[in-house]
Design a protein around this motif. Structure first.
Motif, mmCIF file in Angstrom:
data_model
loop_
_atom_site.group_PDB
_atom_site.id
_atom_site.type_symbol
_atom_site.label_atom_id
_atom_site.label_comp_id
_atom_site.label_asym_id
_atom_site.label_seq_id
_atom_site.Cartn_x
_atom_site.Cartn_y
_atom_site.Cartn_z
ATOM 1 N N LEU A 190 0.807 -1.222 0.000
ATOM 2 C CA LEU A 190 0.000 0.000 0.000
ATOM 3 C C LEU A 190 0.843 1.277 0.000
ATOM 4 O O LEU A 190 0.623 2.151 -0.844
ATOM 5 C CB LEU A 190 -0.973 -0.027 1.178
ATOM 6 C CG LEU A 190 -2.029 -1.135 1.105
ATOM 7 C CD1 LEU A 190 -2.935 -1.095 2.321
ATOM 8 C CD2 LEU A 190 -2.846 -1.018 -0.173
ATOM 9 N N PRO A 191 1.828 1.456 0.894
ATOM 10 C CA PRO A 191 2.645 2.680 0.795
ATOM 11 C C PRO A 191 3.513 2.702 -0.459
ATOM 12 O O PRO A 191 3.780 3.776 -1.009
ATOM 13 C CB PRO A 191 3.491 2.653 2.071
ATOM 14 C CG PRO A 191 3.493 1.242 2.508
ATOM 15 C CD PRO A 191 2.183 0.674 2.089
ATOM 16 N N MET A 192 3.942 1.524 -0.909
ATOM 17 C CA MET A 192 4.744 1.467 -2.122
ATOM 18 C C MET A 192 3.922 1.900 -3.334
ATOM 19 O O MET A 192 4.392 2.668 -4.179
ATOM 20 C CB MET A 192 5.251 0.034 -2.318
ATOM 21 C CG MET A 192 6.347 -0.106 -3.367
ATOM 22 S SD MET A 192 7.932 0.561 -2.823
ATOM 23 C CE MET A 192 7.986 2.105 -3.703
ATOM 24 N N TYR A 193 2.683 1.442 -3.384
ATOM 25 C CA TYR A 193 1.799 1.848 -4.478
ATOM 26 C C TYR A 193 1.515 3.340 -4.431
ATOM 27 O O TYR A 193 1.480 4.012 -5.476
ATOM 28 C CB TYR A 193 0.487 1.061 -4.409
ATOM 29 C CG TYR A 193 -0.624 1.708 -5.201
ATOM 30 C CD1 TYR A 193 -0.668 1.606 -6.585
ATOM 31 C CD2 TYR A 193 -1.611 2.462 -4.559
ATOM 32 C CE1 TYR A 193 -1.675 2.222 -7.315
ATOM 33 C CE2 TYR A 193 -2.606 3.076 -5.268
ATOM 34 C CZ TYR A 193 -2.642 2.961 -6.644
ATOM 35 O OH TYR A 193 -3.630 3.571 -7.361
ATOM 36 N N ALA A 194 1.310 3.895 -3.228
ATOM 37 C CA ALA A 194 0.995 5.317 -3.096
ATOM 38 C C ALA A 194 2.102 6.184 -3.694
ATOM 39 O O ALA A 194 1.822 7.253 -4.251
ATOM 40 C CB ALA A 194 0.777 5.664 -1.622
ATOM 41 N N VAL A 195 3.351 5.743 -3.591
ATOM 42 C CA VAL A 195 4.468 6.501 -4.160
ATOM 43 C C VAL A 195 4.593 6.249 -5.662
ATOM 44 O O VAL A 195 4.757 7.183 -6.449
ATOM 45 C CB VAL A 195 5.778 6.135 -3.439
ATOM 46 C CG1 VAL A 195 6.981 6.777 -4.133
ATOM 47 C CG2 VAL A 195 5.722 6.580 -1.984
ATOM 48 N N LEU A 196 4.501 4.983 -6.055
ATOM 49 C CA LEU A 196 4.664 4.654 -7.476
ATOM 50 C C LEU A 196 3.555 5.261 -8.330
ATOM 51 O O LEU A 196 3.792 5.650 -9.479
ATOM 52 C CB LEU A 196 4.674 3.133 -7.656
ATOM 53 C CG LEU A 196 5.905 2.406 -7.108
ATOM 54 C CD1 LEU A 196 5.705 0.906 -7.166
ATOM 55 C CD2 LEU A 196 7.146 2.802 -7.892
ATOM 56 N N GLU A 197 2.345 5.349 -7.779
ATOM 57 C CA GLU A 197 1.228 5.890 -8.544
ATOM 58 C C GLU A 197 1.404 7.372 -8.839
ATOM 59 O O GLU A 197 0.847 7.893 -9.812
ATOM 60 C CB GLU A 197 -0.066 5.637 -7.753
ATOM 61 C CG GLU A 197 -1.335 5.868 -8.541
ATOM 62 C CD GLU A 197 -1.855 7.292 -8.392
ATOM 63 O OE1 GLU A 197 -2.601 7.750 -9.286
ATOM 64 O OE2 GLU A 197 -1.479 7.953 -7.399
ATOM 65 N N LYS A 198 2.214 8.077 -7.998
ATOM 66 C CA LYS A 198 2.417 9.510 -8.179
ATOM 67 C C LYS A 198 3.691 9.840 -8.953
ATOM 68 O O LYS A 198 4.039 11.012 -9.081
ATOM 69 C CB LYS A 198 2.470 10.193 -6.808
ATOM 70 C CG LYS A 198 1.149 10.109 -6.049
ATOM 71 C CD LYS A 198 1.257 10.767 -4.686
ATOM 72 C CE LYS A 198 -0.049 10.656 -3.920
ATOM 73 N NZ LYS A 198 0.033 11.277 -2.571
ATOM 74 N N LEU A 199 4.389 8.825 -9.439
ATOM 75 C CA LEU A 199 5.604 9.105 -10.215
ATOM 76 C C LEU A 199 5.253 9.891 -11.474
ATOM 77 O O LEU A 199 4.286 9.571 -12.175
ATOM 78 C CB LEU A 199 6.292 7.794 -10.608
ATOM 79 C CG LEU A 199 6.980 7.001 -9.499
ATOM 80 C CD1 LEU A 199 7.651 5.760 -10.086
ATOM 81 C CD2 LEU A 199 8.016 7.851 -8.787
ATOM 82 N N PRO A 200 6.021 10.943 -11.783
ATOM 83 C CA PRO A 200 5.737 11.731 -12.994
ATOM 84 C C PRO A 200 5.983 10.900 -14.256
ATOM 85 O O PRO A 200 7.119 10.513 -14.538
ATOM 86 C CB PRO A 200 6.707 12.911 -12.883
ATOM 87 C CG PRO A 200 7.781 12.443 -11.956
ATOM 88 C CD PRO A 200 7.152 11.478 -11.016
ATOM 89 N N ARG A 201 4.925 10.640 -14.966
ATOM 90 C CA ARG A 201 5.043 9.813 -16.176
ATOM 91 C C ARG A 201 5.881 10.491 -17.260
ATOM 92 O O ARG A 201 6.500 9.829 -18.092
ATOM 93 C CB ARG A 201 3.652 9.500 -16.734
ATOM 94 C CG ARG A 201 2.759 8.691 -15.788
ATOM 95 C CD ARG A 201 3.268 7.263 -15.667
ATOM 96 N NE ARG A 201 2.350 6.428 -14.905
ATOM 97 C CZ ARG A 201 2.436 6.196 -13.615
ATOM 98 N NH1 ARG A 201 3.400 6.783 -12.916
ATOM 99 N NH2 ARG A 201 1.579 5.430 -12.993
ATOM 100 N N ASP A 202 5.919 11.835 -17.246
ATOM 101 C CA ASP A 202 6.688 12.525 -18.283
ATOM 102 C C ASP A 202 8.181 12.245 -18.147
ATOM 103 O O ASP A 202 8.905 12.160 -19.150
ATOM 104 C CB ASP A 202 6.422 14.034 -18.240
ATOM 105 C CG ASP A 202 6.656 14.620 -16.854
ATOM 106 O OD1 ASP A 202 6.762 13.828 -15.886
ATOM 107 O OD2 ASP A 202 6.726 15.852 -16.738
ATOM 108 N N LEU A 203 8.669 12.062 -16.899
ATOM 109 C CA LEU A 203 10.082 11.730 -16.713
ATOM 110 C C LEU A 203 10.399 10.353 -17.279
ATOM 111 O O LEU A 203 11.439 10.154 -17.922
ATOM 112 C CB LEU A 203 10.442 11.786 -15.231
ATOM 113 C CG LEU A 203 10.507 13.172 -14.583
ATOM 114 C CD1 LEU A 203 10.875 13.046 -13.111
ATOM 115 C CD2 LEU A 203 11.527 14.043 -15.306
ATOM 116 N N LEU A 204 9.513 9.396 -17.027
ATOM 117 C CA LEU A 204 9.730 8.045 -17.551
ATOM 118 C C LEU A 204 9.686 8.041 -19.073
ATOM 119 O O LEU A 204 10.502 7.373 -19.735
ATOM 120 C CB LEU A 204 8.668 7.089 -16.988
ATOM 121 C CG LEU A 204 8.585 6.998 -15.455
ATOM 122 C CD1 LEU A 204 7.466 6.045 -15.043
ATOM 123 C CD2 LEU A 204 9.919 6.530 -14.884
#
Length: 293
Positions: A176-190
């Motif tokens: 759950l905390p791991m998902y909360a961070v990964l879900e907010k990763l800026p897709r434009d950087l990737l």
């Protein structure tokens, strides 16, 4: 001088009354002396014959540090907690990453499945694993049917069973905390890293993993802290040869009625947990400000 907002007084009072005060009382018990009374501990300070008499002692803390039994319990608990945390990381990170990358409608279903175990009693889930892992249980029947083994494997009441059930029980606390961070990763950087020719593995190592490190550390801490003092799972699916910290605490507090020793064990365990918590706070502060606070 900044004043504390009025809205913060209620949660601050709650933390002081139900977190700080109980911890302080437990730490105070560690410096007490056992007595034949109810509760079984002598007053830390009392007046006798007109003088203030102190019963403070560090003997129980010294006994916990010197006694091989307690050192073994701390060592077993630490190894078990680290193993549980490592496996939860290896299992939970890919699961959280897959959920974060899933379409929004599917993501809701996956999140519901991740939190579904919380809808059932922790004790009932542990008892369910007893039925699964016993010699005549479904796991052994499947292994026998597939020809993997020739006779039932004794999984239950072993360190492997303890580790397996603990990973199952605590992996949602990591997801759950791991998902909360990964879900907010800026897709434009990737996307930018991919457009510049970065391979998926390189993008993951240089972009995704560094940005997701706060969630990884928070999830690992959420698993490690309760796993260190776990009592129910080792007691139900483990064996008597492996001494765990939670079992020793139970024995000292309820069976031996040695409250100072139990408090000393709890205090040392809390001190061990403060170190990773402070390191996490330091890392998060560095990420926010660029300096260590």
């Amino acid at each position: 001088m900044n004043r504390l907002p009025f809205a913060a007084l209620l949660p601050l009072g709650w933390l002081l009354a139900f977190v700080a005060l109980p911890v302080a009382l437990v730490l105070a018990l560690a410096f007490g002396e056992t007595a034949d009374r109810i509760p079984p501990i002598a007053p830390l300070l009392e007046f006798a014959h007109g003088h203030l008499v102190s019963h403070l002692t560090v003997a129980h803390l010294a006994d916990v540090v010197r006694d091989p039994l307690y050192r073994s319990a701390f060592g077993n608990a630490l190894v078990n907690a680290l193993g549980t945390t490592a496996l939860c990381l290896l299992i939970g990170f890919p699961v959280a990453y897959a959920i974060a990358l899933a379409p929004e409608r599917q993501r809701r279903v996956y999140l519901m499945l991740a939190i579904l175990p919380f809808w059932t009693s922790f004790l009932m889930r542990t008892y369910a694993w007893i039925g699964l892992l016993r010699d005549s249980g479904p796991v052994n029947r499947v292994l026998l049917a597939l020809g993997v083994v020739d006779h039932p494997v004794h999984i239950l009441y072993s360190p492997a069973a303890v580790l397996l059930v603990m990973v199952y029980s605590y992996v949602p606390f990591f997801i759950l905390p791991m998902y909360a961070v990964l879900e907010k990763l800026p897709r434009d950087l990737l996307e930018a890293a991919s457009d510049l020719g970065g391979r998926p593995g390189y993008v993951f190592r240089t972009v995704t993993l560094p940005l997701s490190l706060p969630g990884l550390l928070a999830g690992a801490l959420l698993v490690f802290v309760p796993a260190l003092g776990e009592y129910i799972i080792p007691d139900l699916v483990g064996n008597s040869d492996t001494i765990m910290l939670g079992g020793v605490l139970w024995s000292e507090f309820f069976e031996n009625r040695d409250w100072p020793t139990a408090a000393a064990i709890a205090g040392i365990a809390a001190a061990l947990l403060v170190v990773p918590a402070l390191l996490l706070r330091q890392h998060l502060a560095r990420d926010r400000t660029g300096t260590v606070t």
